[in-house]
Design an enzyme around this catalytic site. Structure first.
Site, mmCIF file in Angstrom:
data_model
loop_
_atom_site.group_PDB
_atom_site.id
_atom_site.type_symbol
_atom_site.label_atom_id
_atom_site.label_comp_id
_atom_site.label_asym_id
_atom_site.label_seq_id
_atom_site.Cartn_x
_atom_site.Cartn_y
_atom_site.Cartn_z
ATOM 1 N N ASN A 5 19.756 2.149 -10.661
ATOM 2 C CA ASN A 5 19.851 1.971 -12.091
ATOM 3 C C ASN A 5 19.222 3.162 -12.808
ATOM 4 O O ASN A 5 18.767 4.120 -12.185
ATOM 5 C CB ASN A 5 19.202 0.642 -12.497
ATOM 6 N N HIS B 2 -0.085 17.173 -3.322
ATOM 7 C CA HIS B 2 -0.949 18.339 -3.527
ATOM 8 C C HIS B 2 -2.236 18.169 -2.737
ATOM 9 O O HIS B 2 -2.738 17.052 -2.578
ATOM 10 C CB HIS B 2 -1.249 18.509 -5.018
ATOM 11 N N ARG C 38 4.624 -11.892 1.638
ATOM 12 C CA ARG C 38 5.083 -12.908 2.579
ATOM 13 C C ARG C 38 6.295 -12.398 3.339
ATOM 14 O O ARG C 38 6.959 -11.467 2.921
ATOM 15 C CB ARG C 38 5.396 -14.224 1.891
#
Length: 184
Positions: A84, A114, A182
């Protein structure tokens, strides 16, 4: 070893003062600019440009504008990949998405990092580590995936997560830092 080779191997490399890499970044920015300015209904032109930009695509994939990446050639997307709006991929290292991956809005995948040492950062040094996303993965909105992470098959990453460690297959994971909630 060239700076590009160092970048691809995960070694520290000069990111801010290297003509070859800076030229490659500008070429990619030009292509992202062109992609993002295409009319939303011009799907054929979008697909053609993305096929030129990305390292590998499936037959069926869609990325909603705007989209930004650093190099493009380090991005591989599988079949039925969907991302999206506002996807950002800093692809200094390989970023691989499996089949049937869905990415919600405002997600980021960062292979670049970095050094902790301030003098090395001041010299413009950075490193990159690959990101791998398995098959059948759903990534919720505003998720950030950091360098070196692997997300297993059939996993869901909850919105707003910051993924700093590998996430196994077949789980719901969420949070900052992202952790397994879970098994699915």
């Amino acid at each position: 070893m060239t700076e590009l080779e160092k970048m691809m191997s995960g070694d520290l490399y000069q990111a801010t003062d290297n003509t070859e890499l800076l030229n490659m970044l500008m070429e990619t920015r030009d292509m992202c600019y062109d992609f993002n300015r295409l009319h939303p209904r011009n799907v054929e032109a979008q697909q053609a440009l993305l096929r030129r930009l990305l390292g590998k695509t499936g037959e069926r994939f869609k990325i909603i504008q705007p989209f930004f990446c650093d190099y493009g050639f380090n991005i591989r997307v599988g079949e039925d990949f969907f991302a999206n709006t506002n996807l950002v991929i800093l692809d200094e290292a390989l970023v691989t998405f499996g089949d049937n991956v869905f990415i919600a809005p405002n997600c980021a995948f960062y292979t670049a990092g970095h050094p902790l040492d301030a003098l090395q950062r001041k010299q413009g040094l950075e490193y990159s580590l690959p990101i791998t996303v398995g098959n059948n993965v759903w990534i919720g909105g505003n998720v950030c995936v950091m360098p070196g992470v692997t997300i297993g098959d059939n996993t869901v990453i909850g919105g707003g997560s910051v993924v700093v460690h590998d996430i196994p297959a077949g789980v719901l994971a969420a949070g900052n830092p992202c952790r397994v909630i879970r098994t699915l």
